[in-house]
Write a protein that holds these residues in place. Sequence first.
Motif, PDB file in Angstrom:
ATOM      1  N   MET A   1       0.842  -1.185   0.000  1.00  0.00           N
ATOM      2  CA  MET A   1       0.000   0.000   0.000  1.00  0.00           C
ATOM      3  C   MET A   1       0.886   1.247   0.000  1.00  0.00           C
ATOM      4  N   LYS A   2       0.572   2.190  -0.847  1.00  0.00           N
ATOM      5  CA  LYS A   2       1.412   3.375  -1.051  1.00  0.00           C
ATOM      6  C   LYS A   2       1.587   4.211   0.217  1.00  0.00           C
ATOM      7  N   LEU A   3       0.511   4.463   0.949  1.00  0.00           N
ATOM      8  CA  LEU A   3       0.644   5.306   2.139  1.00  0.00           C
ATOM      9  C   LEU A   3       1.497   4.638   3.216  1.00  0.00           C
ATOM     10  N   GLN A   4       1.435   3.333   3.328  1.00  0.00           N
ATOM     11  CA  GLN A   4       2.287   2.652   4.295  1.00  0.00           C
ATOM     12  C   GLN A   4       3.756   2.771   3.879  1.00  0.00           C
ATOM     13  N   GLN A   5       4.033   2.629   2.595  1.00  0.00           N
ATOM     14  CA  GLN A   5       5.405   2.789   2.108  1.00  0.00           C
ATOM     15  C   GLN A   5       5.913   4.201   2.367  1.00  0.00           C
ATOM     16  N   LEU A   6       5.070   5.189   2.108  1.00  0.00           N
ATOM     17  CA  LEU A   6       5.465   6.579   2.344  1.00  0.00           C
ATOM     18  C   LEU A   6       5.716   6.830   3.825  1.00  0.00           C
ATOM     19  N   GLU A   7       4.828   6.329   4.663  1.00  0.00           N
ATOM     20  CA  GLU A   7       4.983   6.532   6.110  1.00  0.00           C
ATOM     21  C   GLU A   7       6.261   5.854   6.602  1.00  0.00           C
ATOM     22  N   GLU A   8       6.520   4.649   6.133  1.00  0.00           N
ATOM     23  CA  GLU A   8       7.748   3.950   6.533  1.00  0.00           C
ATOM     24  C   GLU A   8       8.989   4.695   6.052  1.00  0.00           C
ATOM     25  N   SER A   9       8.900   5.360   4.904  1.00  0.00           N
ATOM     26  CA  SER A   9      10.060   6.092   4.386  1.00  0.00           C
ATOM     27  C   SER A   9      10.486   7.220   5.326  1.00  0.00           C
ATOM     28  N   LEU A  10       9.552   7.706   6.122  1.00  0.00           N
ATOM     29  CA  LEU A  10       9.871   8.760   7.087  1.00  0.00           C
ATOM     30  C   LEU A  10      10.710   8.222   8.244  1.00  0.00           C
ATOM     31  N   TRP A  11      10.760   6.910   8.384  1.00  0.00           N
ATOM     32  CA  TRP A  11      11.474   6.254   9.477  1.00  0.00           C
ATOM     33  C   TRP A  11      12.727   5.521   9.006  1.00  0.00           C
ATOM     34  N   ARG A  12      13.060   5.628   7.755  1.00  0.00           N
ATOM     35  CA  ARG A  12      14.271   4.994   7.214  1.00  0.00           C
ATOM     36  C   ARG A  12      15.309   6.097   6.984  1.00  0.00           C
ATOM     37  N   SER A  13      16.471   5.945   7.596  1.00  0.00           N
ATOM     38  CA  SER A  13      17.508   6.986   7.507  1.00  0.00           C
ATOM     39  C   SER A  13      17.816   7.377   6.066  1.00  0.00           C
ATOM     40  N   LYS A  14      17.832   6.390   5.176  1.00  0.00           N
ATOM     41  CA  LYS A  14      18.178   6.642   3.770  1.00  0.00           C
ATOM     42  C   LYS A  14      17.244   7.670   3.132  1.00  0.00           C
ATOM     43  N   THR A  15      15.960   7.612   3.442  1.00  0.00           N
ATOM     44  CA  THR A  15      15.010   8.552   2.848  1.00  0.00           C
ATOM     45  C   THR A  15      14.719   9.731   3.777  1.00  0.00           C
ATOM     46  N   ARG A  16      14.692   9.510   5.076  1.00  0.00           N
ATOM     47  CA  ARG A  16      14.382  10.583   6.029  1.00  0.00           C
ATOM     48  C   ARG A  16      15.374  11.739   5.935  1.00  0.00           C
ATOM     49  N   TYR A  17      16.634  11.410   5.671  1.00  0.00           N
ATOM     50  CA  TYR A  17      17.657  12.456   5.630  1.00  0.00           C
ATOM     51  C   TYR A  17      18.091  12.787   4.199  1.00  0.00           C
ATOM     52  N   ASP A  18      17.282  12.366   3.242  1.00  0.00           N
ATOM     53  CA  ASP A  18      17.488  12.735   1.842  1.00  0.00           C
ATOM     54  C   ASP A  18      16.648  13.992   1.603  1.00  0.00           C
ATOM     55  N   ARG A  19      17.304  15.132   1.623  1.00  0.00           N
ATOM     56  CA  ARG A  19      16.587  16.417   1.552  1.00  0.00           C
ATOM     57  C   ARG A  19      15.725  16.535   0.295  1.00  0.00           C
ATOM     58  N   LYS A  20      16.235  16.058  -0.835  1.00  0.00           N
ATOM     59  CA  LYS A  20      15.470  16.133  -2.082  1.00  0.00           C
ATOM     60  C   LYS A  20      14.191  15.294  -1.960  1.00  0.00           C
TER      61      LYS A  20
END
Length: 113
Positions: A1-20
């Motif tokens: 599910m897209k929203l779950q993937q997006l929400e999880e991305s906020l908790w993964r260092s690789k994406t959370r600290y990717d400013r772009k």
Amino acid sequence: MKLQQLEESLWRSKTRYDRKYMNSILSSRFFEFGRSGRIYNRDEILSAPKQKIQIRFPFKDFKVHTITNKIFLVTYISEVKYKKLEVANRSSVWLKTAHGWKLQFHQGTPVNK
């Protein structure tokens, strides 16, 4: 599910600290009521110093609540280990826009065990 993937991305260092990446998903009006009680604005989130995030996946009780056909409330329980395990009820408001999904609001409320 897209929203779950997006929400999880906020908790993964690789994406959370990717400013772009974060710049692309945070609404221009984004703000957060942090678990600490502090209020964060978009710029503070984008400039947060990188750190390791130790969170348990999958989220407990992950649910998507439809508000309108373009506004969705996501709720779940997070379990994050900092110095100790911290549990919080989480909620996020996501907007479905012509430019993709945008996070408008997030809140963390501590759960006392």
